[in-house]
Design a protein around this motif. Sequence first.
Motif, PDB file in Angstrom:
ATOM      1  N   ARG A   1      42.924  53.475  45.954  1.00  0.00           N
ATOM      2  CA  ARG A   1      43.197  54.147  47.056  1.00  0.00           C
ATOM      3  C   ARG A   1      42.197  53.853  48.313  1.00  0.00           C
ATOM      4  N   VAL A   2      41.591  52.846  48.130  1.00  0.00           N
ATOM      5  CA  VAL A   2      40.804  52.141  49.137  1.00  0.00           C
ATOM      6  C   VAL A   2      41.552  51.264  49.875  1.00  0.00           C
ATOM      7  N   ARG A   3      41.401  51.468  51.267  1.00  0.00           N
ATOM      8  CA  ARG A   3      42.321  50.835  52.110  1.00  0.00           C
ATOM      9  C   ARG A   3      42.001  49.403  52.446  1.00  0.00           C
ATOM     10  N   ASP A   4      43.140  48.535  52.279  1.00  0.00           N
ATOM     11  CA  ASP A   4      42.964  47.178  52.343  1.00  0.00           C
ATOM     12  C   ASP A   4      43.097  46.502  53.628  1.00  0.00           C
ATOM     13  N   PRO A   5      41.714  46.061  53.966  1.00  0.00           N
ATOM     14  CA  PRO A   5      41.429  45.556  55.312  1.00  0.00           C
ATOM     15  C   PRO A   5      42.384  44.484  55.823  1.00  0.00           C
ATOM     16  N   ARG A   6      43.271  43.737  55.013  1.00  0.00           N
ATOM     17  CA  ARG A   6      43.909  42.554  55.479  1.00  0.00           C
ATOM     18  C   ARG A   6      45.284  42.868  55.909  1.00  0.00           C
ATOM     19  N   ARG A   7      45.873  42.114  56.810  1.00  0.00           N
ATOM     20  CA  ARG A   7      47.326  42.523  57.590  1.00  0.00           C
ATOM     21  C   ARG A   7      48.181  42.332  56.265  1.00  0.00           C
ATOM     22  N   ARG A   8      49.131  42.970  56.549  1.00  0.00           N
ATOM     23  CA  ARG A   8      50.481  43.008  55.472  1.00  0.00           C
ATOM     24  C   ARG A   8      50.693  41.613  55.204  1.00  0.00           C
ATOM     25  N   GLN A   9      50.776  40.713  56.082  1.00  0.00           N
ATOM     26  CA  GLN A   9      51.259  39.464  55.395  1.00  0.00           C
ATOM     27  C   GLN A   9      50.242  38.626  54.601  1.00  0.00           C
ATOM     28  N   GLY A  10      48.872  39.206  54.817  1.00  0.00           N
ATOM     29  CA  GLY A  10      47.808  38.470  53.780  1.00  0.00           C
ATOM     30  C   GLY A  10      47.569  39.104  52.528  1.00  0.00           C
ATOM     31  N   ARG A  11      48.400  39.972  52.205  1.00  0.00           N
ATOM     32  CA  ARG A  11      48.250  40.988  50.645  1.00  0.00           C
ATOM     33  C   ARG A  11      49.123  40.242  49.682  1.00  0.00           C
TER      34      ARG A  11
ATOM     35  N   TRP B   1      50.623  39.160  38.391  1.00  0.00           N
ATOM     36  CA  TRP B   1      52.047  38.418  38.026  1.00  0.00           C
ATOM     37  C   TRP B   1      52.930  37.846  38.952  1.00  0.00           C
ATOM     38  N   GLY B   2      52.966  38.434  40.263  1.00  0.00           N
ATOM     39  CA  GLY B   2      54.096  37.959  41.276  1.00  0.00           C
ATOM     40  C   GLY B   2      53.582  36.717  41.849  1.00  0.00           C
ATOM     41  N   ALA B   3      52.207  36.466  41.998  1.00  0.00           N
ATOM     42  CA  ALA B   3      51.619  35.284  42.504  1.00  0.00           C
ATOM     43  C   ALA B   3      51.486  34.277  41.429  1.00  0.00           C
ATOM     44  N   GLY B   4      51.391  34.616  40.368  1.00  0.00           N
ATOM     45  CA  GLY B   4      51.184  33.776  39.071  1.00  0.00           C
ATOM     46  C   GLY B   4      49.734  33.045  39.295  1.00  0.00           C
ATOM     47  N   ARG B   5      48.857  33.448  40.036  1.00  0.00           N
ATOM     48  CA  ARG B   5      47.665  32.957  39.920  1.00  0.00           C
ATOM     49  C   ARG B   5      46.446  33.879  40.572  1.00  0.00           C
ATOM     50  N   LEU B   6      45.297  33.541  40.243  1.00  0.00           N
ATOM     51  CA  LEU B   6      44.254  34.304  40.914  1.00  0.00           C
ATOM     52  C   LEU B   6      44.214  33.820  42.238  1.00  0.00           C
ATOM     53  N   PRO B   7      43.457  34.681  43.345  1.00  0.00           N
ATOM     54  CA  PRO B   7      43.003  34.180  44.482  1.00  0.00           C
ATOM     55  C   PRO B   7      41.928  33.383  44.545  1.00  0.00           C
ATOM     56  N   ALA B   8      41.805  32.308  45.471  1.00  0.00           N
ATOM     57  CA  ALA B   8      40.757  31.416  45.555  1.00  0.00           C
ATOM     58  C   ALA B   8      39.340  32.354  45.924  1.00  0.00           C
ATOM     59  N   LEU B   9      38.477  31.436  45.674  1.00  0.00           N
ATOM     60  CA  LEU B   9      37.005  32.103  46.016  1.00  0.00           C
ATOM     61  C   LEU B   9      36.946  32.457  47.394  1.00  0.00           C
ATOM     62  N   SER B  10      37.389  31.689  48.347  1.00  0.00           N
ATOM     63  CA  SER B  10      37.341  31.693  49.841  1.00  0.00           C
ATOM     64  C   SER B  10      37.878  33.150  50.089  1.00  0.00           C
ATOM     65  N   ALA B  11      39.354  33.355  49.580  1.00  0.00           N
ATOM     66  CA  ALA B  11      40.028  34.622  49.686  1.00  0.00           C
ATOM     67  C   ALA B  11      39.466  35.593  49.327  1.00  0.00           C
ATOM     68  N   ILE B  12      38.632  35.816  48.124  1.00  0.00           N
ATOM     69  CA  ILE B  12      37.936  36.866  47.718  1.00  0.00           C
ATOM     70  C   ILE B  12      36.652  36.994  48.815  1.00  0.00           C
ATOM     71  N   TRP B  13      36.195  36.113  49.224  1.00  0.00           N
ATOM     72  CA  TRP B  13      35.146  36.267  50.151  1.00  0.00           C
ATOM     73  C   TRP B  13      35.362  36.870  51.234  1.00  0.00           C
ATOM     74  N   TYR B  14      36.437  36.393  51.985  1.00  0.00           N
ATOM     75  CA  TYR B  14      36.707  36.980  53.110  1.00  0.00           C
ATOM     76  C   TYR B  14      37.323  38.405  53.015  1.00  0.00           C
ATOM     77  N   LEU B  15      37.689  38.817  51.882  1.00  0.00           N
ATOM     78  CA  LEU B  15      38.332  40.210  51.734  1.00  0.00           C
ATOM     79  C   LEU B  15      37.203  41.182  51.433  1.00  0.00           C
ATOM     80  N   LEU B  16      36.084  40.615  50.843  1.00  0.00           N
ATOM     81  CA  LEU B  16      34.916  41.437  50.594  1.00  0.00           C
ATOM     82  C   LEU B  16      34.210  41.741  51.928  1.00  0.00           C
ATOM     83  N   ARG B  17      34.051  40.612  52.685  1.00  0.00           N
ATOM     84  CA  ARG B  17      33.345  40.734  54.136  1.00  0.00           C
ATOM     85  C   ARG B  17      33.849  41.779  55.027  1.00  0.00           C
ATOM     86  N   ASP B  18      35.240  42.008  54.927  1.00  0.00           N
ATOM     87  CA  ASP B  18      35.900  42.999  55.635  1.00  0.00           C
ATOM     88  C   ASP B  18      36.244  44.404  55.164  1.00  0.00           C
ATOM     89  N   LEU B  19      35.717  44.362  53.776  1.00  0.00           N
ATOM     90  CA  LEU B  19      36.004  45.892  53.003  1.00  0.00           C
ATOM     91  C   LEU B  19      35.046  46.580  53.577  1.00  0.00           C
TER      92      LEU B  19
END
Length: 162
Positions: free
Chosen positions: A28-38, A83-101
Amino acid sequence: MRVENLSNRRAWLTEGVHPHSLLGYLSRVRDPRRRQGRIYPLAGILAILILAALHGESSLRGMWVWAKEREEKLIKEKVLGFWGAGRLPALSAIWYLLRDLDGEALEGAIAAWAAQWGGISALRVDGKALRGSKRTGMPALQVVTEAVGEAGGPALTGALGD
């Protein structure tokens, strides 16, 4: 493997998640990323960070390494949504996500989840900056630790990357 219809993927993900589970509240938490980045679902990322923190990891990098060591198992858990991506996100992707959350929205979701357990009269939150997470012109990431319990009783604690 690329998922063609993202709305069908989201519907399938929420189908297996109990609405009163922690994962249900995290979704239920709003995702700060653009749709293309999800590419990776926010609730799945937050759930993995919580699992890593509950296993003793206290830094964002440590949480990410913990998850990467278990990547194959985590991807197989379809409710996490990787399962759709087949892998976990990179550390930098998580960092930027948490920065904007929105930290207040995350705290609100966790508080609402905890409030559904009867008898909780205390909710304590503490935070600290993660070493090595500061970037030029940006503040350091925070780890938020939350403790819930009855007044005067034992507390259940957990840590979240925020």
